[in-house]
Design a protein around this motif. Structure first.
Motif, PDB file in Angstrom:
ATOM      1  N   ARG A  36     -14.762 -10.440  -1.931  1.00 13.27           N
ATOM      2  CA  ARG A  36     -14.762  -9.423  -0.867  1.00 13.27           C
ATOM      3  C   ARG A  36     -13.746  -8.322  -1.160  1.00 13.27           C
ATOM      4  NH1 ARG A  36     -16.748 -11.472   4.601  1.00 13.27           N
ATOM      5  NH2 ARG A  36     -17.950 -13.278   3.994  1.00 13.27           N
ATOM      6  N   ILE A  37     -12.608  -8.710  -1.708  1.00 15.92           N
ATOM      7  CA  ILE A  37     -11.586  -7.723  -2.075  1.00 15.92           C
ATOM      8  C   ILE A  37     -12.141  -6.755  -3.113  1.00 15.92           C
ATOM      9  CG2 ILE A  37      -9.425  -7.470  -3.371  1.00 15.92           C
ATOM     10  CD1 ILE A  37      -8.413  -9.963  -1.866  1.00 15.92           C
ATOM     11  N   LEU A  38     -12.751  -7.296  -4.159  1.00 15.47           N
ATOM     12  CA  LEU A  38     -13.306  -6.426  -5.200  1.00 15.47           C
ATOM     13  C   LEU A  38     -14.452  -5.577  -4.679  1.00 15.47           C
ATOM     14  CD1 LEU A  38     -13.156  -8.670  -8.380  1.00 15.47           C
ATOM     15  CD2 LEU A  38     -11.741  -6.696  -7.812  1.00 15.47           C
ATOM     16  N   ASP A  39     -15.313  -6.149  -3.842  1.00 14.14           N
ATOM     17  CA  ASP A  39     -16.418  -5.368  -3.269  1.00 14.14           C
ATOM     18  C   ASP A  39     -15.891  -4.197  -2.436  1.00 14.14           C
ATOM     19  OD1 ASP A  39     -18.314  -6.998  -4.431  1.00 14.14           O
ATOM     20  OD2 ASP A  39     -18.692  -8.162  -2.607  1.00 14.14           O
ATOM     21  N   SER A  40     -14.886  -4.458  -1.613  1.00 13.93           N
ATOM     22  CA  SER A  40     -14.322  -3.392  -0.779  1.00 13.93           C
ATOM     23  C   SER A  40     -13.677  -2.304  -1.627  1.00 13.93           C
ATOM     24  CB  SER A  40     -13.273  -3.954   0.181  1.00 13.93           C
ATOM     25  OG  SER A  40     -13.873  -4.763   1.137  1.00 13.93           O
ATOM     26  N   GLU A  72      -9.776  -0.211   5.295  1.00 12.16           N
ATOM     27  CA  GLU A  72      -9.159  -1.079   6.298  1.00 12.16           C
ATOM     28  C   GLU A  72      -9.510  -2.544   6.065  1.00 12.16           C
ATOM     29  OE1 GLU A  72      -6.753  -0.455   8.506  1.00 12.16           O
ATOM     30  OE2 GLU A  72      -6.750   1.524   7.596  1.00 12.16           O
ATOM     31  N   MET A  73     -10.747  -2.807   5.665  1.00  9.68           N
ATOM     32  CA  MET A  73     -11.127  -4.188   5.349  1.00  9.68           C
ATOM     33  C   MET A  73     -10.324  -4.697   4.158  1.00  9.68           C
ATOM     34  SD  MET A  73     -13.038  -5.189   7.688  1.00  9.68           S
ATOM     35  CE  MET A  73     -13.118  -6.804   6.993  1.00  9.68           C
ATOM     36  N   LEU A  74     -10.110  -3.852   3.168  1.00 13.73           N
ATOM     37  CA  LEU A  74      -9.302  -4.240   2.017  1.00 13.73           C
ATOM     38  C   LEU A  74      -7.881  -4.590   2.450  1.00 13.73           C
ATOM     39  CD1 LEU A  74      -9.023  -4.577  -1.034  1.00 13.73           C
ATOM     40  CD2 LEU A  74      -8.531  -2.139  -1.172  1.00 13.73           C
ATOM     41  N   ARG A  75      -7.329  -3.799   3.345  1.00 13.49           N
ATOM     42  CA  ARG A  75      -5.989  -4.087   3.872  1.00 13.49           C
ATOM     43  C   ARG A  75      -5.939  -5.449   4.564  1.00 13.49           C
ATOM     44  NH1 ARG A  75      -3.494   1.173   6.905  1.00 13.49           N
ATOM     45  NH2 ARG A  75      -2.623   2.143   5.056  1.00 13.49           N
ATOM     46  N   VAL A  76      -6.959  -5.737   5.348  1.00 11.54           N
ATOM     47  CA  VAL A  76      -7.017  -7.017   6.050  1.00 11.54           C
ATOM     48  C   VAL A  76      -7.084  -8.172   5.049  1.00 11.54           C
ATOM     49  CG1 VAL A  76      -8.450  -8.466   7.574  1.00 11.54           C
ATOM     50  CG2 VAL A  76      -8.032  -6.070   8.150  1.00 11.54           C
ATOM     51  N   TYR A  77      -7.940  -8.040   4.047  1.00 10.36           N
ATOM     52  CA  TYR A  77      -8.061  -9.097   3.040  1.00 10.36           C
ATOM     53  C   TYR A  77      -6.740  -9.328   2.312  1.00 10.36           C
ATOM     54  CZ  TYR A  77     -13.117  -8.402   3.645  1.00 10.36           C
ATOM     55  OH  TYR A  77     -14.387  -8.282   4.155  1.00 10.36           O
ATOM     56  N   LEU A  78      -6.048  -8.259   1.989  1.00 11.60           N
ATOM     57  CA  LEU A  78      -4.767  -8.409   1.299  1.00 11.60           C
ATOM     58  C   LEU A  78      -3.709  -9.010   2.218  1.00 11.60           C
ATOM     59  CD1 LEU A  78      -4.647  -5.218  -0.917  1.00 11.60           C
ATOM     60  CD2 LEU A  78      -5.040  -7.572  -1.618  1.00 11.60           C
ATOM     61  N   ARG A  79      -3.786  -8.694   3.474  1.00 14.13           N
ATOM     62  CA  ARG A  79      -2.843  -9.301   4.425  1.00 14.13           C
ATOM     63  C   ARG A  79      -3.092 -10.799   4.533  1.00 14.13           C
ATOM     64  NH1 ARG A  79      -1.115  -7.799  10.278  1.00 14.13           N
ATOM     65  NH2 ARG A  79       0.624  -9.244  10.417  1.00 14.13           N
ATOM     66  N   ILE A  80      -4.354 -11.195   4.522  1.00 15.16           N
ATOM     67  CA  ILE A  80      -4.699 -12.624   4.527  1.00 15.16           C
ATOM     68  C   ILE A  80      -4.142 -13.291   3.269  1.00 15.16           C
ATOM     69  CG2 ILE A  80      -6.631 -14.262   4.321  1.00 15.16           C
ATOM     70  CD1 ILE A  80      -8.208 -12.306   6.179  1.00 15.16           C
ATOM     71  N   CYS A  81      -4.273 -12.608   2.139  1.00 13.40           N
ATOM     72  CA  CYS A  81      -3.715 -13.140   0.883  1.00 13.40           C
ATOM     73  C   CYS A  81      -2.204 -13.298   0.977  1.00 13.40           C
ATOM     74  CB  CYS A  81      -4.062 -12.228  -0.290  1.00 13.40           C
ATOM     75  SG  CYS A  81      -5.782 -12.308  -0.781  1.00 13.40           S
ATOM     76  N   ALA A  82      -1.554 -12.345   1.582  1.00 10.99           N
ATOM     77  CA  ALA A  82      -0.099 -12.412   1.724  1.00 10.99           C
ATOM     78  C   ALA A  82       0.301 -13.546   2.671  1.00 10.99           C
ATOM     79  CB  ALA A  82       0.445 -11.079   2.231  1.00 10.99           C
ATOM     80  N   PHE A  96       0.531  -3.388  -2.357  1.00 12.42           N
ATOM     81  CA  PHE A  96       0.826  -2.678  -1.105  1.00 12.42           C
ATOM     82  C   PHE A  96       1.429  -1.296  -1.360  1.00 12.42           C
ATOM     83  CE2 PHE A  96       0.534  -6.931   1.010  1.00 12.42           C
ATOM     84  CZ  PHE A  96      -0.520  -6.595   1.852  1.00 12.42           C
ATOM     85  N   ILE A  97       2.117  -1.133  -2.470  1.00 16.97           N
ATOM     86  CA  ILE A  97       2.608   0.206  -2.851  1.00 16.97           C
ATOM     87  C   ILE A  97       1.414   1.123  -3.136  1.00 16.97           C
ATOM     88  CG2 ILE A  97       3.783   1.503  -4.675  1.00 16.97           C
ATOM     89  CD1 ILE A  97       5.804  -0.876  -4.778  1.00 16.97           C
ATOM     90  N   LEU A  98       0.418   0.588  -3.850  1.00 14.55           N
ATOM     91  CA  LEU A  98      -0.771   1.389  -4.146  1.00 14.55           C
ATOM     92  C   LEU A  98      -1.600   1.635  -2.882  1.00 14.55           C
ATOM     93  CD1 LEU A  98      -1.792  -0.199  -7.537  1.00 14.55           C
ATOM     94  CD2 LEU A  98      -1.088   2.164  -7.167  1.00 14.55           C
ATOM     95  N   ILE A  99      -1.659   0.665  -1.997  1.00 13.35           N
ATOM     96  CA  ILE A  99      -2.358   0.841  -0.712  1.00 13.35           C
ATOM     97  C   ILE A  99      -1.722   1.994   0.058  1.00 13.35           C
ATOM     98  CG2 ILE A  99      -2.612  -0.207   1.586  1.00 13.35           C
ATOM     99  CD1 ILE A  99      -4.683  -1.374  -0.098  1.00 13.35           C
ATOM    100  N   ASP A 100      -0.402   2.013   0.078  1.00 11.79           N
ATOM    101  CA  ASP A 100       0.319   3.090   0.766  1.00 11.79           C
ATOM    102  C   ASP A 100       0.011   4.438   0.123  1.00 11.79           C
ATOM    103  OD1 ASP A 100       2.248   3.983   2.747  1.00 11.79           O
ATOM    104  OD2 ASP A 100       3.558   4.381   1.037  1.00 11.79           O
TER     105      ASP A 100
END
Length: 104
Positions: A36-40, A72-82, A96-100
């Motif tokens: 899902r992360i890669l798809d997003s 936003e979905m990518l952010r959610v998935y990464l937060r779940i990973c964290a 998260f630096i690249l997300i910012d």
């Protein structure tokens, strides 16, 4: 041409970093949240490209809204990973630096 846009460059770096981080995940996570992360992250390129090619303002806004949804979905998935320690802390920090950077 589109490769010169800073959002495209940052999204590319983010996607590449995500792709390289997938081996850190165990098999179960790689096939569930990892895909899902890669798809997003790959969907973001579709929306960036379509928004860049759109000539009408309403059409461009529609594609940018879709981009924001994928982002936003990518952010959610990464937060779940964290939260679940699925990825290493230093990898998450880089992501998260690249997300910012993309969000600016």
């Amino acid at each position: 041409m589109i490769e010169k846009l800073s959002i495209y460059k940052d999204a590319y770096l983010l996607t590449n970093k995500l792709y390289n981080a997938m081996p850190q995940m165990d098999k179960m996570h790689r096939h569930t949240i990892g895909s899902r992360i890669l798809d997003s992250s790959l969907d973001m390129f579709k929306w960036i490209t379509l928004a860049n090619k759109a000539r009408e303002k309403q059409e461009r806004i529609k594609y940018l809204d879709e981009f924001m949804s994928s982002f936003e979905m990518l952010r959610v998935y990464l937060r779940i990973c964290a939260d679940n320690k699925i990825l290493k802390l230093n990898t998450l920090t880089d992501l998260f630096i690249l997300i910012d950077s993309v969000s600016k």
